[in-house]
Every structure is written in C-alpha cells, then in structure tokens.
Write a protein that holds these residues in place. Structure first.
Motif, PDB file in Angstrom:
ATOM      1  N   LYS A  28      -9.372  -9.426   0.133  1.00  0.00           N
ATOM      2  CA  LYS A  28      -8.250 -10.295   0.487  1.00  0.00           C
ATOM      3  C   LYS A  28      -7.259  -9.563   1.383  1.00  0.00           C
ATOM      4  O   LYS A  28      -6.713 -10.136   2.321  1.00  0.00           O
ATOM      5  CB  LYS A  28      -7.519 -10.779  -0.769  1.00  0.00           C
ATOM      6  N   ASP A  31      -8.686  -9.304   4.858  1.00  0.00           N
ATOM      7  CA  ASP A  31      -8.613 -10.590   5.548  1.00  0.00           C
ATOM      8  C   ASP A  31      -7.193 -10.875   6.019  1.00  0.00           C
ATOM      9  O   ASP A  31      -6.987 -11.360   7.136  1.00  0.00           O
ATOM     10  CB  ASP A  31      -9.092 -11.714   4.638  1.00  0.00           C
ATOM     11  N   ARG A  32      -6.212 -10.586   5.181  1.00  0.00           N
ATOM     12  CA  ARG A  32      -4.813 -10.815   5.568  1.00  0.00           C
ATOM     13  C   ARG A  32      -4.431  -9.930   6.751  1.00  0.00           C
ATOM     14  O   ARG A  32      -3.726 -10.368   7.663  1.00  0.00           O
ATOM     15  CB  ARG A  32      -3.899 -10.560   4.376  1.00  0.00           C
ATOM     16  N   VAL A  35      -5.767 -11.465   9.859  1.00  0.00           N
ATOM     17  CA  VAL A  35      -4.965 -12.618  10.280  1.00  0.00           C
ATOM     18  C   VAL A  35      -3.757 -12.135  11.086  1.00  0.00           C
ATOM     19  O   VAL A  35      -3.448 -12.673  12.164  1.00  0.00           O
ATOM     20  CB  VAL A  35      -4.496 -13.442   9.051  1.00  0.00           C
ATOM     21  N   THR A  58      -2.684 -21.755   4.944  1.00  0.00           N
ATOM     22  CA  THR A  58      -2.915 -20.426   4.371  1.00  0.00           C
ATOM     23  C   THR A  58      -2.574 -19.350   5.395  1.00  0.00           C
ATOM     24  O   THR A  58      -1.925 -18.352   5.067  1.00  0.00           O
ATOM     25  CB  THR A  58      -4.385 -20.290   3.922  1.00  0.00           C
ATOM     26  N   ILE A  62       0.501 -16.437   5.180  1.00  0.00           N
ATOM     27  CA  ILE A  62       0.278 -15.001   5.361  1.00  0.00           C
ATOM     28  C   ILE A  62       1.207 -14.453   6.443  1.00  0.00           C
ATOM     29  O   ILE A  62       1.805 -13.389   6.281  1.00  0.00           O
ATOM     30  CB  ILE A  62      -1.199 -14.723   5.693  1.00  0.00           C
ATOM     31  N   LYS A  65       4.767 -14.340   5.152  1.00  0.00           N
ATOM     32  CA  LYS A  65       4.891 -13.247   4.185  1.00  0.00           C
ATOM     33  C   LYS A  65       4.978 -11.898   4.907  1.00  0.00           C
ATOM     34  O   LYS A  65       5.715 -11.013   4.501  1.00  0.00           O
ATOM     35  CB  LYS A  65       3.699 -13.279   3.221  1.00  0.00           C
ATOM     36  N   TRP A  66       4.205 -11.746   5.978  1.00  0.00           N
ATOM     37  CA  TRP A  66       4.251 -10.511   6.773  1.00  0.00           C
ATOM     38  C   TRP A  66       5.646 -10.326   7.375  1.00  0.00           C
ATOM     39  O   TRP A  66       6.209  -9.240   7.335  1.00  0.00           O
ATOM     40  CB  TRP A  66       3.194 -10.545   7.866  1.00  0.00           C
ATOM     41  N   LEU A  74       0.720  -7.853   2.027  1.00  0.00           N
ATOM     42  CA  LEU A  74      -0.742  -7.947   2.062  1.00  0.00           C
ATOM     43  C   LEU A  74      -1.360  -7.930   0.676  1.00  0.00           C
ATOM     44  O   LEU A  74      -2.432  -8.474   0.467  1.00  0.00           O
ATOM     45  CB  LEU A  74      -1.328  -6.787   2.878  1.00  0.00           C
TER      46      LEU A  74
END
Length: 141
Positions: A28, A31-32, A35, A58, A62, A65-66, A74
């Motif tokens: 995960k 993957d984040r 992205v 989704t 992300i 959130k970053w 992450l």
C-alpha cells in the motif's frame, strides 16, 4: 469543475519515493508513493486512477493526505482493526495447562477453561487459530 489537483516534489522527495519501491515496506505504501510521483510528473487524477485500477476519489485522498502530512501520510495509522481480547499471559496460561495436566483438551474445552479461570471469552475457533499461530498445537485440538 475545480482546480487540478497536483503535487510538486523536490528531487530529494522524488528520489525517496522512488526508492520505496525496492524497500521492505507494505505494498500500500509503495502504491501511494507511485500515485504521488505520477501526480508530480503531470498525470491527471483520472489517468492515475485508471492506471492503478482505483477510483479517482482514492487517488485524491492520497494526494490530499500527502499535502497535509507529507511522508507520514503514506503509512497506515496505528490502532486500526479489532483489538485482541486476550493477553500474552492468557495464552501462556493455556500452554502451561497443556504441558502440566495429563489430560488432553479440545478447543471448546480450552475456551471454557480460559473463560472460567481467566474471564476471557474467545470462540473455540479463534483460540485454535491463536494457538496454531504460536505453534502450541499438539494436544488434541
């Protein structure tokens, strides 16, 4: 339609996110990181979503959130999921019973013993899985 959601990275941040692909971190997190890198390289949210077979929402979450948390965003927050109803001492107690007592127990009997002696209610199936994971199986479960 709102403004385009995009992140900008320094070379150091980009390199750190790229290096996460080869490190021992959860998928995960990898993957984040991908992205975020794709967004920094000019990909639109929808294109990233199609590329990863995710929903655009989704991807947006992300990216937001970053922007809010940086690298910390992450990873998963601690405390997610159900909490164990038992403690290590409870399982050690059962293992000692299995070693000391001459009789054999099945998992429903062990679950009853745990409930009566330690006031811990676990289903026989759950108890069997916990003991099996610890390698305590071998007494008639």
């Amino acid at each position: 339609m709102g403004a385009r959601l995009r992140v900008f990275l320094t070379r150091e941040q980009d390199k750190t996110l790229l290096n996460l692909r080869t490190e021992d971190v959860p998928q995960k997190v990898k993957d984040r990181a991908e992205v975020i890198r794709l967004s920094a390289h000019g990909w639109y949210v929808e294109k990233i979503a199609v590329h990863l077979n995710w929903t655009p929402q989704t991807v947006r979450e992300i990216l937001h959130k970053w922007k809010r948390l940086g690298m910390e965003g992450l990873w998963e927050l601690p405390g997610r999921g159900g909490k164990a109803r038992w403690k290590e001492e409870d399982i050690v107690f059962l293992e000692e019973c299995l070693k000391k007592e001459p009789r054999t127990y099945n998992s429903p009997q062990l679950a009853k013993k745990l409930e009566s002696d330690r006031l811990i209610k676990l289903s026989p199936d759950r108890l069997r899985r916990v003991l099996k994971k610890r390698g305590s199986i071998g007494s008639g479960l």
